[in-house]
Design a protein around this motif. Structure first.
Motif, PDB file in Angstrom:
ATOM      1  N   SER A  23       0.866  -1.184   0.000  1.00 12.73           N
ATOM      2  CA  SER A  23       0.000   0.000   0.000  1.00 12.73           C
ATOM      3  C   SER A  23       0.895   1.224   0.000  1.00 12.73           C
ATOM      4  N   MET A  24       0.310   2.380  -0.217  1.00  8.22           N
ATOM      5  CA  MET A  24       1.124   3.597  -0.226  1.00  8.22           C
ATOM      6  C   MET A  24       1.727   3.875   1.151  1.00  8.22           C
ATOM      7  N   ASN A  25       1.257   3.174   2.166  1.00  7.85           N
ATOM      8  CA  ASN A  25       1.795   3.346   3.520  1.00  7.85           C
ATOM      9  C   ASN A  25       2.820   2.280   3.901  1.00  7.85           C
ATOM     10  N   SER A  26       3.137   1.374   2.983  1.00  7.14           N
ATOM     11  CA  SER A  26       4.129   0.334   3.276  1.00  7.14           C
ATOM     12  C   SER A  26       5.469   0.977   3.607  1.00  7.14           C
ATOM     13  N   GLN A  27       6.068   0.501   4.685  1.00 10.03           N
ATOM     14  CA  GLN A  27       7.333   1.068   5.165  1.00 10.03           C
ATOM     15  C   GLN A  27       8.506   0.164   4.798  1.00 10.03           C
ATOM     16  N   SER A  28       9.613   0.799   4.470  1.00  6.13           N
ATOM     17  CA  SER A  28      10.830   0.107   4.087  1.00  6.13           C
ATOM     18  C   SER A  28      11.598  -0.367   5.317  1.00  6.13           C
ATOM     19  N   ALA A  29      12.149  -1.564   5.240  1.00  7.09           N
ATOM     20  CA  ALA A  29      13.003  -2.080   6.311  1.00  7.09           C
ATOM     21  C   ALA A  29      14.429  -1.563   6.165  1.00  7.09           C
ATOM     22  N   TRP A  30      14.799  -1.150   4.959  1.00  9.23           N
ATOM     23  CA  TRP A  30      16.122  -0.578   4.700  1.00  9.23           C
ATOM     24  C   TRP A  30      16.053   0.234   3.415  1.00  9.23           C
ATOM     25  N   GLY A  31      17.098   0.972   3.139  1.00 12.43           N
ATOM     26  CA  GLY A  31      17.201   1.715   1.890  1.00 12.43           C
ATOM     27  C   GLY A  31      16.567   3.093   1.947  1.00 12.43           C
ATOM     28  N   LYS A  32      16.714   3.824   0.843  1.00 14.76           N
ATOM     29  CA  LYS A  32      16.272   5.218   0.768  1.00 14.76           C
ATOM     30  C   LYS A  32      14.941   5.403   0.039  1.00 14.76           C
ATOM     31  N   MET A  33      14.530   4.418  -0.767  1.00 17.53           N
ATOM     32  CA  MET A  33      13.311   4.579  -1.565  1.00 17.53           C
ATOM     33  C   MET A  33      12.056   4.358  -0.732  1.00 17.53           C
ATOM     34  N   ASP A  34      11.007   5.105  -1.064  1.00 16.90           N
ATOM     35  CA  ASP A  34       9.705   4.786  -0.496  1.00 16.90           C
ATOM     36  C   ASP A  34       9.063   3.740  -1.410  1.00 16.90           C
ATOM     37  N   VAL A  35       7.900   3.268  -1.059  1.00 19.20           N
ATOM     38  CA  VAL A  35       7.275   2.165  -1.792  1.00 19.20           C
ATOM     39  C   VAL A  35       6.978   2.535  -3.247  1.00 19.20           C
ATOM     40  N   SER A  36       6.539   3.758  -3.497  1.00 18.02           N
ATOM     41  CA  SER A  36       6.235   4.187  -4.867  1.00 18.02           C
ATOM     42  C   SER A  36       7.503   4.228  -5.720  1.00 18.02           C
ATOM     43  N   PHE A  76      24.855 -20.342  -5.118  1.00 13.20           N
ATOM     44  CA  PHE A  76      24.370 -20.328  -3.741  1.00 13.20           C
ATOM     45  C   PHE A  76      22.886 -19.988  -3.627  1.00 13.20           C
ATOM     46  N   ASN A  77      22.255 -19.625  -4.753  1.00 10.37           N
ATOM     47  CA  ASN A  77      20.840 -19.253  -4.781  1.00 10.37           C
ATOM     48  C   ASN A  77      20.537 -18.154  -3.757  1.00 10.37           C
ATOM     49  N   ASN A  78      21.522 -17.264  -3.590  1.00  8.81           N
ATOM     50  CA  ASN A  78      21.326 -16.188  -2.619  1.00  8.81           C
ATOM     51  C   ASN A  78      20.687 -14.978  -3.285  1.00  8.81           C
ATOM     52  N   GLY A  79      20.339 -14.016  -2.474  1.00  5.27           N
ATOM     53  CA  GLY A  79      19.669 -12.832  -2.983  1.00  5.27           C
ATOM     54  C   GLY A  79      20.645 -11.723  -3.331  1.00  5.27           C
ATOM     55  N   ILE A  80      20.092 -10.608  -3.720  1.00  3.92           N
ATOM     56  CA  ILE A  80      20.874  -9.427  -4.053  1.00  3.92           C
ATOM     57  C   ILE A  80      21.273  -8.747  -2.751  1.00  3.92           C
ATOM     58  N   PRO A  81      22.546  -8.377  -2.604  1.00  2.00           N
ATOM     59  CA  PRO A  81      22.967  -7.708  -1.366  1.00  2.00           C
ATOM     60  C   PRO A  81      22.263  -6.355  -1.183  1.00  2.00           C
ATOM     61  N   LEU A 144      13.126  -8.554  -7.935  1.00  2.00           N
ATOM     62  CA  LEU A 144      11.802  -8.239  -7.379  1.00  2.00           C
ATOM     63  C   LEU A 144      11.667  -8.762  -5.948  1.00  2.00           C
ATOM     64  N   ASP A 145      12.131  -9.979  -5.714  1.00  2.03           N
ATOM     65  CA  ASP A 145      12.086 -10.570  -4.380  1.00  2.03           C
ATOM     66  C   ASP A 145      12.841  -9.701  -3.373  1.00  2.03           C
ATOM     67  N   HIS A 146      14.014  -9.230  -3.783  1.00  2.00           N
ATOM     68  CA  HIS A 146      14.842  -8.361  -2.934  1.00  2.00           C
ATOM     69  C   HIS A 146      14.055  -7.123  -2.492  1.00  2.00           C
ATOM     70  N   HIS A 147      13.422  -6.446  -3.443  1.00  2.00           N
ATOM     71  CA  HIS A 147      12.717  -5.214  -3.106  1.00  2.00           C
ATOM     72  C   HIS A 147      11.392  -5.459  -2.395  1.00  2.00           C
ATOM     73  N   LEU A 148      10.743  -6.568  -2.671  1.00  2.00           N
ATOM     74  CA  LEU A 148       9.519  -6.880  -1.928  1.00  2.00           C
ATOM     75  C   LEU A 148       9.841  -7.219  -0.473  1.00  2.00           C
ATOM     76  N   LYS A 149      10.966  -7.910  -0.256  1.00  2.00           N
ATOM     77  CA  LYS A 149      11.418  -8.153   1.124  1.00  2.00           C
ATOM     78  C   LYS A 149      11.773  -6.834   1.808  1.00  2.00           C
ATOM     79  N   GLN A 150      12.299  -5.899   1.040  1.00  2.00           N
ATOM     80  CA  GLN A 150      12.621  -4.576   1.578  1.00  2.00           C
ATOM     81  C   GLN A 150      11.382  -3.941   2.210  1.00  2.00           C
ATOM     82  N   PHE A 151      10.212  -4.241   1.624  1.00  2.00           N
ATOM     83  CA  PHE A 151       8.948  -3.694   2.134  1.00  2.00           C
ATOM     84  C   PHE A 151       8.107  -4.754   2.867  1.00  2.00           C
ATOM     85  N   LYS A 152       8.797  -5.784   3.320  1.00  2.00           N
ATOM     86  CA  LYS A 152       8.233  -6.812   4.226  1.00  2.00           C
ATOM     87  C   LYS A 152       7.069  -7.594   3.652  1.00  2.00           C
ATOM     88  N   VAL A 153       7.078  -7.789   2.323  1.00  2.00           N
ATOM     89  CA  VAL A 153       6.052  -8.657   1.717  1.00  2.00           C
ATOM     90  C   VAL A 153       6.732  -9.756   0.897  1.00  2.00           C
TER      91      VAL A 153
END
Length: 153
Positions: A23-36, A76-81, A144-153
């Protein structure tokens, strides 16, 4: 260990469902970008695969690091740092409309899926070097997974 790819209908649906939780109110766990801004950034990154956005050439040393990073992600099937540097053209540090950004990303995802089905993805990426269809499908899922985790979804 499952390597998720966007061409798999199950994982494509997973990404769509996770985007719908934002939602437009989703908060980031890290980083500088807002959800939009994050939605707009993800849209721009997918547009590289669709050849709608062209990235500038980079130094061969940086590309070598990118190729090694791609191989490491496969092994290693790891994510993006977190806070990994990105191309200036893909940085979104301006105000974006949430609904427009979300709608555009979903539309671009559908275009990406069609490009996968029709074998229309490029053979090269400026950072990751030579790319197969599987490379694009895997790396775009990871991004996409990296950034969705950034916003806890």
């Amino acid at each position: 260990m499952v390597k998720k790819r966007l061409n798999d209908p199950l994982y494509f649906r997973e990404i769509i469902d996770r985007i719908s939780l934002l939602s437009m109110n989703s908060q980031s766990a890290w980083g500088k970008m807002d959800v939009s801004q994050m939605l707009k950034h993800c849209d721009l990154v997918l547009q590289v695969a669709l050849q709608k956005t062209e990235l500038p050439r980079i130094h061969i040393l940086l590309e070598t690091i990118g190729v090694i990073t791609k191989m490491e992600m496969y092994v290693f099937n790891n994510g993006i740092p977190r806070n990994m540097p990105t191309f200036q053209k893909l940085i979104v540090n301006f105000e974006c409309d949430f609904d427009e950004s979300k709608t555009n990303l979903l539309k671009t995802l559908e275009e990406f899926r069609a490009a996968c089905e029709n074998g229309r993805l490029p053979e090269r990426h400026r950072l990751f070097g030579n790319m197969t269809e599987k490379d694009w499908q895997f790396l775009e899922y990871k991004h996409l997974d990296h950034h969705l985790k950034q916003f806890k979804v």
